[in-house]
Design a protein around this motif. Structure first.
Motif, PDB file in Angstrom:
ATOM      1  N   ARG A  44      41.953  30.039  43.510  1.00 34.19           N
ATOM      2  CA  ARG A  44      42.810  30.349  44.667  1.00 34.19           C
ATOM      3  C   ARG A  44      44.152  30.912  44.201  1.00 34.19           C
ATOM      4  N   CYS A  45      44.665  31.872  44.941  1.00 32.90           N
ATOM      5  CA  CYS A  45      45.983  32.431  44.624  1.00 32.90           C
ATOM      6  C   CYS A  45      46.849  32.427  45.875  1.00 32.90           C
ATOM      7  N   ASN A  46      48.149  32.294  45.659  1.00 30.14           N
ATOM      8  CA  ASN A  46      49.099  32.345  46.784  1.00 30.14           C
ATOM      9  C   ASN A  46      49.535  33.777  47.090  1.00 30.14           C
ATOM     10  N   CYS A  52      44.185  43.419  42.026  1.00 32.45           N
ATOM     11  CA  CYS A  52      43.596  42.266  41.336  1.00 32.45           C
ATOM     12  C   CYS A  52      42.216  41.914  41.891  1.00 32.45           C
ATOM     13  N   HIS A  53      41.285  41.616  40.970  1.00 31.50           N
ATOM     14  CA  HIS A  53      39.910  41.246  41.361  1.00 31.50           C
ATOM     15  C   HIS A  53      39.637  39.790  40.994  1.00 31.50           C
ATOM     16  N   ARG A 203      43.731  48.221  35.265  1.00 33.24           N
ATOM     17  CA  ARG A 203      42.337  48.518  34.928  1.00 33.24           C
ATOM     18  C   ARG A 203      41.466  48.372  36.171  1.00 33.24           C
ATOM     19  N   ASP A 204      40.304  49.043  36.119  1.00 33.25           N
ATOM     20  CA  ASP A 204      39.404  48.922  37.263  1.00 33.25           C
ATOM     21  C   ASP A 204      38.586  47.637  37.135  1.00 33.25           C
ATOM     22  N   ALA A 205      37.664  47.418  38.071  1.00 34.89           N
ATOM     23  CA  ALA A 205      36.928  46.146  38.098  1.00 34.89           C
ATOM     24  C   ALA A 205      36.077  45.953  36.850  1.00 34.89           C
ATOM     25  N   HIS A 206      35.817  47.032  36.097  1.00 33.54           N
ATOM     26  CA  HIS A 206      35.014  46.918  34.872  1.00 33.54           C
ATOM     27  C   HIS A 206      35.865  46.877  33.616  1.00 33.54           C
ATOM     28  N   SER A 271      36.852  41.034  32.736  1.00 32.76           N
ATOM     29  CA  SER A 271      36.220  42.201  33.352  1.00 32.76           C
ATOM     30  C   SER A 271      34.732  42.267  33.046  1.00 32.76           C
ATOM     31  N   SER A 272      34.193  41.269  32.369  1.00 36.62           N
ATOM     32  CA  SER A 272      32.754  41.268  32.032  1.00 36.62           C
ATOM     33  C   SER A 272      32.086  40.016  32.579  1.00 36.62           C
ATOM     34  N   TYR A 273      32.432  39.669  33.805  1.00 37.87           N
ATOM     35  CA  TYR A 273      31.805  38.488  34.399  1.00 37.87           C
ATOM     36  C   TYR A 273      30.290  38.691  34.467  1.00 37.87           C
ATOM     37  N   GLY A 274      29.566  37.626  34.144  1.00 37.64           N
ATOM     38  CA  GLY A 274      28.099  37.701  34.158  1.00 37.64           C
ATOM     39  C   GLY A 274      27.523  37.880  32.767  1.00 37.64           C
TER      40      GLY A 274
END
Ligand SMILES: C[S@@+](CC[C@H](N)C(=O)[O-])C[C@H]1O[C@@H](n2cnc3c(N)ncnc32)[C@H](O)[C@@H]1O
Length: 345
Positions: A44-46, A52-53, A203-206, A271-274
């Protein structure tokens, strides 16, 4: 001008400096020792930054006992730095206890925060708990529609940090998100307060760097010049990316650096989730060894600064198989450590 530091503050910093320098030099000789693990304490962020992703608005903090178990596992892997992150780290109700626990387990606690929830009491408590460094994210002078991580509302918090923090403070602006002149103004103001000023590339989502405008490029050069003393060679990948040149490096994410999400899974980087998304309690030497040597297809365009910084430690090694532990180059070890060690003032 920077605030004069008390003898107590100087002593605390000096002791931390020596301990961290020793751990870094030792880890240069062991390529399978993690340097930096980023651990999400709450998603969670305020805030809701437009670029931001890495946040949500509703999830609960990870329970402290669950986080402590993850910290013990990181200690078993002989990790040097544990960076507590989010979401917004200071939203975690037990963050001070967690910092102390990382320290008690023999590792070096670091924290990323937007600083909005800091108070004099919290700053003192984090210092007493053994926090080594805090990175505060400030993108502009005045809040805008993309980012509300802004100098003006944060100034009282920064002044309190300048007076009370026994830990190192570094302010980072993400370039390419707004008015670059404001990023320079942030860097100038925080340098005056005695903090390190850094910038990173949006940076982008990747994880790939997004092209910068000429004005953002000029701002990058100004911020870099302002911090010549603490700028490490590992940050020069940013120049290559800005100039659209390919970067020659070998990414050691998953080994020297990795991130642990709120579900306790290890990912190569934010950026490398998964990949590989393996539970931390099952993540071991074989995984670290495999990740250390693996070629990452995203490396050419990677703008993940932590991945570059942590990988720099091994740039002197044979970039293929590590057959034997070679003698450490002091220059490389020293350059890697410059990212983290406090400026001795
Ligand atoms: C996700 S935040 C979490 C910790 C904390 N809330 C903060 O603001 O520092 C960690 C850092 O990632 C940066 N960040 C998030 N998304 C980014 C992106 N797309 N490109 C570059 N940096 C990014 C933030 O600006 C911040 O410095």
């Amino acid at each position: 001008m920077p605030q004069p530091r008390s003898l107590h503050h100087r002593r605390a910093r000096l002791l931390n400096h020596g301990r961290v320098a020793k751990a870094l030099v030792q880890s240069a000789a062991n390529p399978y020792r993690p340097l930096m693990a980023h651990m999400v304490v709450t998603r969670r962020c305020n805030l809701s930054c437009g670029y931001c992703h890495e946040y949500d608005k509703g999830s609960l903090p990870v329970p402290i006992e669950t986080l402590k178990a993850r910290v013990r596992r990181l200690a078993a892997l002989d990790t040097v730095f544990v960076t507590l992150t989010g979401g917004e780290t200071l939203l975690h109700p037990d963050i001070v206890e967690l910092v102390a626990y990382v320290r008690d387990q023999g590792m070096t606690p670091v924290m990323n925060s937007n600083g909005l929830l800091l108070s004099p009491r919290k700053i003192r408590a984090l210092g007493r708990a053994g926090l080594y460094a805090m990175q505060i994210s400030i993108d502009n002078v005045e809040p805008d529609e993309v980012s509300k991580k802004s100098l003006r509302p944060l100034l009282p918090k920064l002044r309190a940090l300048a007076e009370l923090a026994t830990f190192r403070v570094r302010v980072n602006s993400v370039l390419g998100t707004g008015n670059p002149e404001e990023a320079v103004a942030v860097a100038l103001a925080v340098t005056e307060l005695g903090f390190d000023a850094k910038c990173s590339l949006v940076r982008d989502a990747h994880g790939a760097g997004i092209p910068l405008s000429d004005a953002a490029r000029a701002a990058y050069d100004e911020i870099r010049a302002l911090n010549r003393r603490t700028w490490s060679l590992s940050e020069d990948f940013q120049l290559a990316l800005i100039e659209n040149k390919s970067v020659s490096w070998k990414c050691r994410s998953g080994a020297r650096y990795f991130t642990i999400c709120e579900d306790g899974l290890v990912h190569l980087c934010e950026s490398s989730y998964g990949t590989p998304a393996k539970p931390l309690e099952l993540y071991g030497l074989a995984d670290i060894r495999e990740a250390f040597h693996r070629e990452k297809t995203c490396a050419d365009t990677c703008a993940v600064a932590y991945a570059h910084q942590a990988s720099r430690m091994d740039s002197w090694r044979d970039q293929g198989e590590v057959q034997r532990v070679e003698k450490c180059s002091w220059r490389e070890a020293e350059d890697s450590s410059r990212t983290y060690l406090p400026v001795m003032s």
